[in-house]
Design a protein around this motif. Structure first.
Motif, PDB file in Angstrom:
ATOM      1  N   ALA A  20     -13.777  -9.369   7.115  1.00  0.00           N
ATOM      2  CA  ALA A  20     -13.965 -10.269   5.854  1.00  0.00           C
ATOM      3  C   ALA A  20     -13.199 -11.433   5.936  1.00  0.00           C
ATOM      4  CB  ALA A  20     -13.776  -9.567   4.457  1.00  0.00           C
ATOM      5  N   GLY A  21     -12.300 -11.707   7.128  1.00  0.00           N
ATOM      6  CA  GLY A  21     -11.373 -12.858   7.046  1.00  0.00           C
ATOM      7  C   GLY A  21     -10.091 -12.771   6.430  1.00  0.00           C
ATOM      8  N   PHE A  22      -9.793 -11.641   5.850  1.00  0.00           N
ATOM      9  CA  PHE A  22      -8.338 -11.324   5.256  1.00  0.00           C
ATOM     10  C   PHE A  22      -7.325 -11.092   6.709  1.00  0.00           C
ATOM     11  CE2 PHE A  22     -11.146 -10.652   1.870  1.00  0.00           C
ATOM     12  CZ  PHE A  22     -10.733 -11.428   0.762  1.00  0.00           C
ATOM     13  N   THR A  23      -6.045 -11.691   6.175  1.00  0.00           N
ATOM     14  CA  THR A  23      -4.804 -11.454   6.898  1.00  0.00           C
ATOM     15  C   THR A  23      -4.221 -10.089   6.674  1.00  0.00           C
ATOM     16  OG1 THR A  23      -4.587 -13.912   7.146  1.00  0.00           O
ATOM     17  CG2 THR A  23      -2.850 -12.582   7.882  1.00  0.00           C
ATOM     18  N   ILE A  24      -3.902  -9.375   7.718  1.00  0.00           N
ATOM     19  CA  ILE A  24      -3.178  -8.104   7.515  1.00  0.00           C
ATOM     20  C   ILE A  24      -1.806  -8.413   7.857  1.00  0.00           C
ATOM     21  CG2 ILE A  24      -2.827  -5.729   8.337  1.00  0.00           C
ATOM     22  CD1 ILE A  24      -5.558  -6.352   7.178  1.00  0.00           C
ATOM     23  N   LEU A  25      -1.037  -8.065   6.579  1.00  0.00           N
ATOM     24  CA  LEU A  25       0.368  -8.476   6.526  1.00  0.00           C
ATOM     25  C   LEU A  25       1.240  -7.318   7.188  1.00  0.00           C
ATOM     26  CD1 LEU A  25       0.596 -10.220   2.869  1.00  0.00           C
ATOM     27  CD2 LEU A  25       0.398 -11.203   5.312  1.00  0.00           C
ATOM     28  N   PHE A  26       0.698  -6.263   7.002  1.00  0.00           N
ATOM     29  CA  PHE A  26       1.321  -4.824   7.176  1.00  0.00           C
ATOM     30  C   PHE A  26       0.412  -3.611   7.057  1.00  0.00           C
ATOM     31  CE2 PHE A  26       3.463  -0.898   5.746  1.00  0.00           C
ATOM     32  CZ  PHE A  26       4.481  -0.909   6.700  1.00  0.00           C
ATOM     33  N   ASP A  27       0.709  -2.870   8.137  1.00  0.00           N
ATOM     34  CA  ASP A  27      -0.192  -1.394   8.178  1.00  0.00           C
ATOM     35  C   ASP A  27       0.398  -0.412   8.586  1.00  0.00           C
ATOM     36  OD1 ASP A  27      -2.184  -0.861  10.780  1.00  0.00           O
ATOM     37  OD2 ASP A  27      -1.260  -2.737  10.670  1.00  0.00           O
ATOM     38  N   GLU A  28       0.392   0.667   8.167  1.00  0.00           N
ATOM     39  CA  GLU A  28       1.113   1.882   8.646  1.00  0.00           C
ATOM     40  C   GLU A  28       0.134   3.112   8.636  1.00  0.00           C
ATOM     41  OE1 GLU A  28       5.846   2.888   8.271  1.00  0.00           O
ATOM     42  OE2 GLU A  28       4.710   3.225   6.427  1.00  0.00           O
ATOM     43  N   VAL A  29       0.231   4.189   9.379  1.00  0.00           N
ATOM     44  CA  VAL A  29      -0.317   5.268   9.239  1.00  0.00           C
ATOM     45  C   VAL A  29       0.683   6.260   9.678  1.00  0.00           C
ATOM     46  CG1 VAL A  29      -2.137   6.875  10.159  1.00  0.00           C
ATOM     47  CG2 VAL A  29      -2.458   4.262  10.270  1.00  0.00           C
ATOM     48  N   GLU A  30       0.726   7.310   8.476  1.00  0.00           N
ATOM     49  CA  GLU A  30       1.690   8.350   8.749  1.00  0.00           C
ATOM     50  C   GLU A  30       0.900   9.604   8.497  1.00  0.00           C
ATOM     51  OE1 GLU A  30       4.815   7.630   6.178  1.00  0.00           O
ATOM     52  OE2 GLU A  30       5.792   6.186   7.337  1.00  0.00           O
ATOM     53  N   GLU A  31       1.430  10.828   8.654  1.00  0.00           N
ATOM     54  CA  GLU A  31       0.682  12.080   8.628  1.00  0.00           C
ATOM     55  C   GLU A  31       0.076  12.290   7.152  1.00  0.00           C
ATOM     56  OE1 GLU A  31       1.465  16.942   9.009  1.00  0.00           O
ATOM     57  OE2 GLU A  31       3.107  15.593   9.225  1.00  0.00           O
ATOM     58  N   ASN A  32       0.584  12.102   6.142  1.00  0.00           N
ATOM     59  CA  ASN A  32       0.041  11.990   4.798  1.00  0.00           C
ATOM     60  C   ASN A  32      -0.221  10.955   3.950  1.00  0.00           C
ATOM     61  OD1 ASN A  32      -0.062  15.206   5.035  1.00  0.00           O
ATOM     62  ND2 ASN A  32       2.209  15.018   4.932  1.00  0.00           N
ATOM     63  N   ASP A  33      -0.122   9.762   4.520  1.00  0.00           N
ATOM     64  CA  ASP A  33      -0.359   8.546   3.724  1.00  0.00           C
ATOM     65  C   ASP A  33      -0.496   7.338   4.874  1.00  0.00           C
ATOM     66  OD1 ASP A  33       2.324   7.699   4.443  1.00  0.00           O
ATOM     67  OD2 ASP A  33       2.876   8.154   2.249  1.00  0.00           O
ATOM     68  N   SER A  34      -0.960   6.293   4.212  1.00  0.00           N
ATOM     69  CA  SER A  34      -1.133   5.098   5.024  1.00  0.00           C
ATOM     70  C   SER A  34      -1.226   3.740   3.704  1.00  0.00           C
ATOM     71  CB  SER A  34      -2.392   4.925   6.014  1.00  0.00           C
ATOM     72  OG  SER A  34      -3.359   4.389   5.290  1.00  0.00           O
ATOM     73  N   GLU A  35      -0.776   2.663   4.415  1.00  0.00           N
ATOM     74  CA  GLU A  35      -0.620   1.372   3.622  1.00  0.00           C
ATOM     75  C   GLU A  35      -1.408   0.387   4.526  1.00  0.00           C
ATOM     76  OE1 GLU A  35       2.226   2.876   4.159  1.00  0.00           O
ATOM     77  OE2 GLU A  35       2.273   4.008   2.317  1.00  0.00           O
ATOM     78  N   VAL A  36      -2.191  -0.563   3.881  1.00  0.00           N
ATOM     79  CA  VAL A  36      -2.655  -1.654   4.707  1.00  0.00           C
ATOM     80  C   VAL A  36      -2.410  -2.904   3.628  1.00  0.00           C
ATOM     81  CG1 VAL A  36      -4.824  -2.895   5.466  1.00  0.00           C
ATOM     82  CG2 VAL A  36      -4.734  -0.572   5.848  1.00  0.00           C
ATOM     83  N   SER A  37      -1.669  -3.710   3.811  1.00  0.00           N
ATOM     84  CA  SER A  37      -1.443  -5.108   2.984  1.00  0.00           C
ATOM     85  C   SER A  37      -2.065  -6.201   3.592  1.00  0.00           C
ATOM     86  CB  SER A  37       0.188  -5.068   2.817  1.00  0.00           C
ATOM     87  OG  SER A  37       0.913  -4.137   2.057  1.00  0.00           O
ATOM     88  N   TRP A  38      -2.617  -6.930   2.361  1.00  0.00           N
ATOM     89  CA  TRP A  38      -3.524  -8.119   3.195  1.00  0.00           C
ATOM     90  C   TRP A  38      -3.284  -9.210   1.902  1.00  0.00           C
ATOM     91  CZ3 TRP A  38      -6.640  -9.641  -0.722  1.00  0.00           C
ATOM     92  CH2 TRP A  38      -7.002  -8.603  -1.949  1.00  0.00           C
ATOM     93  N   GLU A  39      -3.689 -10.386   2.598  1.00  0.00           N
ATOM     94  CA  GLU A  39      -3.735 -11.690   1.790  1.00  0.00           C
ATOM     95  C   GLU A  39      -5.093 -12.382   2.369  1.00  0.00           C
ATOM     96  OE1 GLU A  39      -0.259 -14.108   1.840  1.00  0.00           O
ATOM     97  OE2 GLU A  39      -0.615 -14.471   3.982  1.00  0.00           O
ATOM     98  N   GLY A  40      -5.502 -13.248   1.463  1.00  0.00           N
ATOM     99  CA  GLY A  40      -6.496 -14.289   1.538  1.00  0.00           C
ATOM    100  C   GLY A  40      -7.374 -14.818   0.475  1.00  0.00           C
ATOM    101  N   GLU A  41      -7.953 -15.791   0.468  1.00  0.00           N
ATOM    102  CA  GLU A  41      -8.766 -16.436  -0.623  1.00  0.00           C
ATOM    103  C   GLU A  41      -8.010 -16.486  -1.798  1.00  0.00           C
ATOM    104  OE1 GLU A  41     -12.623 -14.709  -0.860  1.00  0.00           O
ATOM    105  OE2 GLU A  41     -13.076 -14.948   1.263  1.00  0.00           O
ATOM    106  N   GLY A  42      -6.764 -16.742  -1.848  1.00  0.00           N
ATOM    107  CA  GLY A  42      -5.902 -16.934  -2.790  1.00  0.00           C
ATOM    108  C   GLY A  42      -5.560 -15.541  -3.396  1.00  0.00           C
ATOM    109  N   ARG A  43      -5.788 -14.431  -3.014  1.00  0.00           N
ATOM    110  CA  ARG A  43      -5.349 -13.010  -3.467  1.00  0.00           C
ATOM    111  C   ARG A  43      -4.730 -12.294  -2.288  1.00  0.00           C
ATOM    112  NH1 ARG A  43      -6.870 -12.563  -8.491  1.00  0.00           N
ATOM    113  NH2 ARG A  43      -7.117 -10.339  -8.548  1.00  0.00           N
ATOM    114  N   SER A  44      -3.905 -11.562  -2.991  1.00  0.00           N
ATOM    115  CA  SER A  44      -3.027 -10.308  -1.781  1.00  0.00           C
ATOM    116  C   SER A  44      -3.226  -8.893  -2.613  1.00  0.00           C
ATOM    117  CB  SER A  44      -1.838 -10.823  -1.758  1.00  0.00           C
ATOM    118  OG  SER A  44      -0.920 -10.625  -2.823  1.00  0.00           O
ATOM    119  N   GLY A  45      -3.084  -7.984  -1.507  1.00  0.00           N
ATOM    120  CA  GLY A  45      -3.322  -6.568  -2.070  1.00  0.00           C
ATOM    121  C   GLY A  45      -2.710  -5.751  -1.183  1.00  0.00           C
TER     122      GLY A  45
END
Length: 104
Positions: free
Chosen positions: A55-80
């Protein structure tokens, strides 16, 4: 992709068939989506990351562990962040929480 509110980006594309929506809440300028995802941590992580990138968003950080994961992103004036964790006692059912806020 909805940049100004509503569903956080990339959630109504290919991953739609895998999620069960629990709630969408607006807390001030922050939109939150909570859902369950049928599958494992890595599959959920990879699906959300792929769709955000497509969708054209920039991935700022991503991590996969055994029981959880995170993907941080930004673009189009939003982040999350997409935060995914195993539902207690069930390796094939993930709890997903998405935060979508104005970029700082």
């Amino acid at each position: 992709v909805i940049a100004g509110g509503g569903d956080p980006p990339a959630f109504s594309v290919r991953v739609h068939h895998r999620r069960t929506l629990l709630a969408i809440a607006q807390q001030g300028h922050v939109a939150l989506l909570e859902a369950y995802f049928d599958g494992d941590i890595e599959a959920a992580h990879d699906d959300f990351k792929r769709e955000l990138e497509a969708a054209g968003f920039t991935i700022l950080f991503d991590e996969v562990e055994e029981n959880d994961s995170e993907v941080s992103w930004e673009g189009e004036g939003r982040s999350g962040q997409v935060a995914i964790r195993n539902e207690c006692g069930d390796d094939d059912k993930m709890y997903v929480k998405v935060t979508n806020r104005p970029a700082s």
